[in-house]
Design a protein around this motif. Structure first.
Motif, short mmCIF file in Angstrom:
data_model
loop_
_atom_site.label_atom_id
_atom_site.label_comp_id
_atom_site.label_asym_id
_atom_site.label_seq_id
_atom_site.Cartn_x
_atom_site.Cartn_y
_atom_site.Cartn_z
N VAL A 22 114.47 26.51 85.85
CA VAL A 22 113.55 26.41 84.71
C VAL A 22 114.15 27.20 83.55
O VAL A 22 114.34 28.41 83.65
CB VAL A 22 112.16 26.95 85.07
N GLY A 23 114.44 26.50 82.46
CA GLY A 23 115.07 27.15 81.32
C GLY A 23 114.08 27.60 80.27
O GLY A 23 112.85 27.51 80.45
N HIS A 24 114.61 28.05 79.15
CA HIS A 24 113.78 28.52 78.05
C HIS A 24 112.92 27.37 77.51
O HIS A 24 113.42 26.27 77.25
CB HIS A 24 114.67 29.06 76.92
N GLY A 25 111.63 27.62 77.36
CA GLY A 25 110.72 26.62 76.83
C GLY A 25 110.35 25.53 77.82
O GLY A 25 109.77 24.52 77.42
N GLU A 26 110.64 25.74 79.10
CA GLU A 26 110.39 24.71 80.11
C GLU A 26 109.40 25.18 81.18
O GLU A 26 109.18 26.39 81.35
CB GLU A 26 111.69 24.30 80.80
N VAL A 27 108.83 24.23 81.89
CA VAL A 27 107.97 24.55 83.03
C VAL A 27 108.35 23.65 84.20
O VAL A 27 108.89 22.55 84.02
CB VAL A 27 106.47 24.35 82.71
N ARG A 28 108.06 24.15 85.40
CA ARG A 28 108.22 23.32 86.58
C ARG A 28 106.85 22.80 87.00
O ARG A 28 105.88 23.57 87.04
CB ARG A 28 108.84 24.11 87.75
N GLY A 80 108.73 29.03 82.33
CA GLY A 80 109.96 29.63 81.87
C GLY A 80 109.75 30.53 80.67
O GLY A 80 108.66 30.56 80.07
N PRO A 81 110.77 31.28 80.29
CA PRO A 81 110.67 32.15 79.10
C PRO A 81 110.46 31.32 77.84
O PRO A 81 110.94 30.20 77.72
CB PRO A 81 112.03 32.86 79.08
N GLY A 82 109.70 31.88 76.91
CA GLY A 82 109.46 31.21 75.63
C GLY A 82 108.34 30.20 75.66
O GLY A 82 108.10 29.50 74.66
N VAL A 133 111.21 19.49 86.17
CA VAL A 133 111.20 20.48 85.10
C VAL A 133 111.17 19.75 83.76
O VAL A 133 111.99 18.86 83.51
CB VAL A 133 112.43 21.40 85.18
N VAL A 134 110.20 20.12 82.90
CA VAL A 134 110.03 19.45 81.62
C VAL A 134 109.86 20.48 80.50
O VAL A 134 109.39 21.59 80.74
CB VAL A 134 108.81 18.50 81.62
N PRO A 135 110.23 20.11 79.27
CA PRO A 135 109.96 20.98 78.12
C PRO A 135 108.46 21.10 77.87
O PRO A 135 107.70 20.15 78.10
CB PRO A 135 110.66 20.27 76.95
N GLN A 136 108.03 22.24 77.36
CA GLN A 136 106.61 22.45 77.11
C GLN A 136 106.04 21.40 76.17
O GLN A 136 104.88 21.00 76.32
CB GLN A 136 106.37 23.85 76.54
N HIS A 137 106.83 20.94 75.20
CA HIS A 137 106.28 20.03 74.19
C HIS A 137 105.82 18.70 74.79
O HIS A 137 105.08 17.94 74.16
CB HIS A 137 107.27 19.78 73.06
N MET A 138 106.23 18.40 76.02
CA MET A 138 105.82 17.16 76.67
C MET A 138 104.44 17.25 77.32
O MET A 138 103.87 16.24 77.72
CB MET A 138 106.84 16.74 77.74
N LEU A 139 103.89 18.45 77.43
CA LEU A 139 102.68 18.65 78.22
C LEU A 139 101.41 18.35 77.44
O LEU A 139 101.27 18.73 76.27
CB LEU A 139 102.61 20.09 78.72
N HIS A 140 100.46 17.68 78.12
CA HIS A 140 99.11 17.48 77.59
C HIS A 140 98.15 17.91 78.68
O HIS A 140 98.10 17.31 79.77
CB HIS A 140 98.88 16.01 77.23
N LEU A 141 97.38 18.96 78.40
CA LEU A 141 96.45 19.50 79.39
C LEU A 141 95.37 18.47 79.73
O LEU A 141 94.84 17.79 78.84
CB LEU A 141 95.80 20.77 78.87
N LEU A 142 95.04 18.39 81.01
CA LEU A 142 94.01 17.47 81.47
C LEU A 142 92.69 18.21 81.61
O LEU A 142 92.62 19.27 82.25
CB LEU A 142 94.38 16.86 82.82
N PRO A 143 91.61 17.69 81.06
CA PRO A 143 90.29 18.30 81.28
C PRO A 143 89.87 18.11 82.73
O PRO A 143 90.40 17.26 83.45
CB PRO A 143 89.39 17.53 80.31
N ASP A 144 88.88 18.87 83.15
CA ASP A 144 88.42 18.81 84.53
C ASP A 144 87.97 17.41 84.93
O ASP A 144 88.06 17.03 86.10
CB ASP A 144 87.26 19.80 84.75
N GLU A 145 87.48 16.64 83.97
CA GLU A 145 86.94 15.31 84.29
C GLU A 145 88.04 14.28 84.59
O GLU A 145 87.73 13.18 85.05
CB GLU A 145 86.11 14.79 83.12
#
Length: 350
Positions: A22-28, A80-82, A133-145
């Motif tokens: 997992v690099g800078h600005g990324e999440v697993r 990841g960091p950042g 592993v993806v960059p943070q900018h790709m993420l869209h949080l899902l609501p509980d529903e």
């Protein structure tokens, strides 16, 4: 970890691969489910088409072989960091676009048509794996529903939602969708979600017509009726305010362009595996047009997730889960043969 690795036309391995760092600005992400897309089918049976072969992609540096999968949801298991505003345990849908940020399209705010566009799962190792592993900018949080299963459908439903908007229709309009596959179904949901009450779906396959009719759609069988004449009757001679080609065949394009009203668009959102010849006489005589549609924007993702949170989308009768080990026979081959409509690969199924 297990992954579905693409090595070329009709060459897939379900195998163990190392987990990337997992690099800078990324999440697993621990992948929830990953949908098999029509573009995946084209790559498997006729590719490589978009997947780089012999020349690394300019934004990702990747080429064959790589892990497939660009329609997926997951749970954050490492940050990841950042990275700000994302924590372990967050459930997310992924908008899998890589864009350069510098070409005319990007600087005009249209990264979905970036000159060097890339996709996680086509130009980088994707979500048809236990983790990715993806960059943070790709993420869209899902609501509980919104479930992880529904979250994996955000990507294809956003393809359809983006196309629906390009048709420039709304309450009081009439729209005709050609093709009742996943994108055609998504178009029906998107158009209804944006207030278009009169939507007709043209589909020659009886099982597919039945599937979308069970969701509440009105259909036309092109083998039984003259579709342009039927649309003219339904609209008192005006023609449709927009038509959408989600079938990708010449007959659909010709019929769609003959069904729209004066100056109105036929929106093309299909993948054309082979070139098609399209007579232009319908466009000339009607001053209508063909409008291309590619991908989606972050705003499309947000709109689709909001509709999902309200319970607008229904997966009954057209979405099925399979194990990763069944991806060829029960995924690619079953989809190609028309035995299934939408398949989600679940890494948790043994």
């Amino acid at each position: 970890m297990r992954a579905v690795v693409y090595r070329g036309r009709e060459k897939l391995d379900i195998t163990d691969v190392p987990e990337p760092p997992v690099g800078h600005g990324e999440v697993r992400l621990r992948v929830g489910v990953n949908g098999i897309c029509g573009s995946d089918l084209h790559e498997y049976f006729a590719g490589p088409i978009f997947i780089p072969d012999g020349r690394p992609h300019p934004l990702t540096g990747r080429e064959l072989p790589l892990t497939l999968g660009h329609e997926f949801s997951g749970t954050v298991v490492e940050v990841g960091p950042g990275v700000d505003g994302v924590t372990e345990g967050d459930r997310v849908a992924v908008m899998p676009l890589y864009s350069c940020g510098a070409c005319p399209a990007c600087t005009a705010g249209r990264p979905n048509v970036c000159a060097q566009i890339g996709f996680h799962g086509l130009m980088a190792d994707g979500g048809m794996a236990e983790t990715t592993v993806v960059p943070q900018h790709m993420l869209h949080l899902l609501p509980d529903e919104v479930s992880l299963e529904m979250g994996a459908l955000v990507e294809p439903m956003s393809v359809a939602y983006h196309a629906a908007r390009l048709g420039e229709v709304g309450p009081g309009s009439t729209a005709v969708v050609f093709g009742a596959g996943p994108i055609g179904i998504g178009l029906w949901f998107a158009l209804r979600g944006t207030g278009v009450a009169d939507v007709y779906v043209v589909e020659p396959s009886g099982p597919r017509r039945a599937a979308i009719e069970r969701l509440g759609a009105r259909t036309l069988d092109p083998g039984a009726v003259d579709v342009p004449a039927a649309v003219a009757d339904l609209t008192h001679g005006r023609g449709a305010d927009a038509a959408y080609d989600a079938a990708g065949v010449r007959a659909a394009v010709e019929t769609a362009t003959a069904s729209v009203g004066n100056g109105r668009p036929t929106v093309s959102v299909a993948i054309y595996e082979t070139p098609i010849e399209t007579p232009l006489i319908n466009l000339v005589m009607n001053e209508s047009r063909i409008q291309g549609s590619l991908c989606y924007t972050a705003e499309d993702y947000a709109a689709v997730i909001a509709l999902m949170a309200r319970g607008h989308y229904d997966t009954t009768g057209w979405v099925e889960r399979i194990a990763m080990t069944d991806v060829v026979a029960e995924g690619f081959e079953a989809l190609r043969a028309g035995r299934r409509m939408k398949v989600l690969v679940d890494p948790a199924i043994a």
